[in-house]
Design a protein around this motif. Sequence first.
Motif, PDB file in Angstrom:
ATOM      1  N   UNK A   1       0.539  16.438   1.625  1.00 45.61           N
ATOM      2  CA  UNK A   1       1.837  16.309   0.975  1.00 45.61           C
ATOM      3  C   UNK A   1       2.664  15.152   1.504  1.00 45.61           C
ATOM      4  N   UNK A   2       2.318  14.614   2.677  1.00 49.91           N
ATOM      5  CA  UNK A   2       3.055  13.465   3.214  1.00 49.91           C
ATOM      6  C   UNK A   2       2.703  12.213   2.416  1.00 49.91           C
ATOM      7  N   UNK A   3       3.693  11.343   2.264  1.00 51.26           N
ATOM      8  CA  UNK A   3       3.519  10.068   1.555  1.00 51.26           C
ATOM      9  C   UNK A   3       3.971   8.933   2.449  1.00 51.26           C
TER      10      UNK A   3
ATOM     11  N   UNK B   1       0.852  -1.194   0.000  1.00 48.73           N
ATOM     12  CA  UNK B   1       0.000   0.000   0.000  1.00 48.73           C
ATOM     13  C   UNK B   1       0.881   1.235   0.000  1.00 48.73           C
ATOM     14  N   UNK B   2       0.610   2.133  -0.932  1.00 49.42           N
ATOM     15  CA  UNK B   2       1.291   3.424  -0.970  1.00 49.42           C
ATOM     16  C   UNK B   2       0.222   4.489  -0.825  1.00 49.42           C
ATOM     17  N   UNK B   3       0.577   5.622  -0.226  1.00 51.10           N
ATOM     18  CA  UNK B   3      -0.426   6.652  -0.032  1.00 51.10           C
ATOM     19  C   UNK B   3       0.113   8.060  -0.058  1.00 51.10           C
ATOM     20  N   UNK B   4      -0.819   8.991  -0.233  1.00 47.38           N
ATOM     21  CA  UNK B   4      -0.531  10.418  -0.286  1.00 47.38           C
ATOM     22  C   UNK B   4      -1.648  11.144   0.456  1.00 47.38           C
ATOM     23  N   UNK B   5      -1.291  11.985   1.425  1.00 41.21           N
ATOM     24  CA  UNK B   5      -2.287  12.743   2.178  1.00 41.21           C
ATOM     25  C   UNK B   5      -2.668  13.978   1.363  1.00 41.21           C
ATOM     26  N   UNK B   6      -3.934  14.074   1.001  1.00 42.17           N
ATOM     27  CA  UNK B   6      -4.435  15.173   0.174  1.00 42.17           C
ATOM     28  C   UNK B   6      -4.850  16.363   1.036  1.00 42.17           C
ATOM     29  N   UNK B   7      -5.581  16.100   2.123  1.00 44.80           N
ATOM     30  CA  UNK B   7      -6.003  17.183   3.015  1.00 44.80           C
ATOM     31  C   UNK B   7      -6.220  16.639   4.418  1.00 44.80           C
TER      32      UNK B   7
END
Length: 110
Positions: free
Chosen positions: A75-77, A52-58
């Motif tokens: 912006x955190x991944x 699982x990879x992720x990116x925080x949008x808000x």
Amino acid sequence: MSKYFLEGNRVFTKPLAPGASAKIGWGDKTMLSLVTLEPGSQVGLHTHPHEQAGYVVEGEFEFTIGDEKRMVKPGDMYIIPGNTEHGVLLVKKHSVALDIFAPPRDEYKK
């Protein structure tokens, strides 16, 4: 139905926990999951064999991955290897994260 644009039975919203849901779409080898978390919601500690990879949008939430815990913000991944325990136990404000799974999670297609 389009070969390239996700629609119909290849996109739907899945409840994950009270106050947490995901808009899911997938192809043959990857799955997108746009996760919405409301303040106070939790997605308990869990594992799955998928990377699982992720990116925080808000927003902002506390994320535990393995033995690390961190407040994440836009912006955190993150990258979570398969079979690594992880979960969201504290959501401070309305948050959205884009998660990508490989391979797609069959249990999310239902």
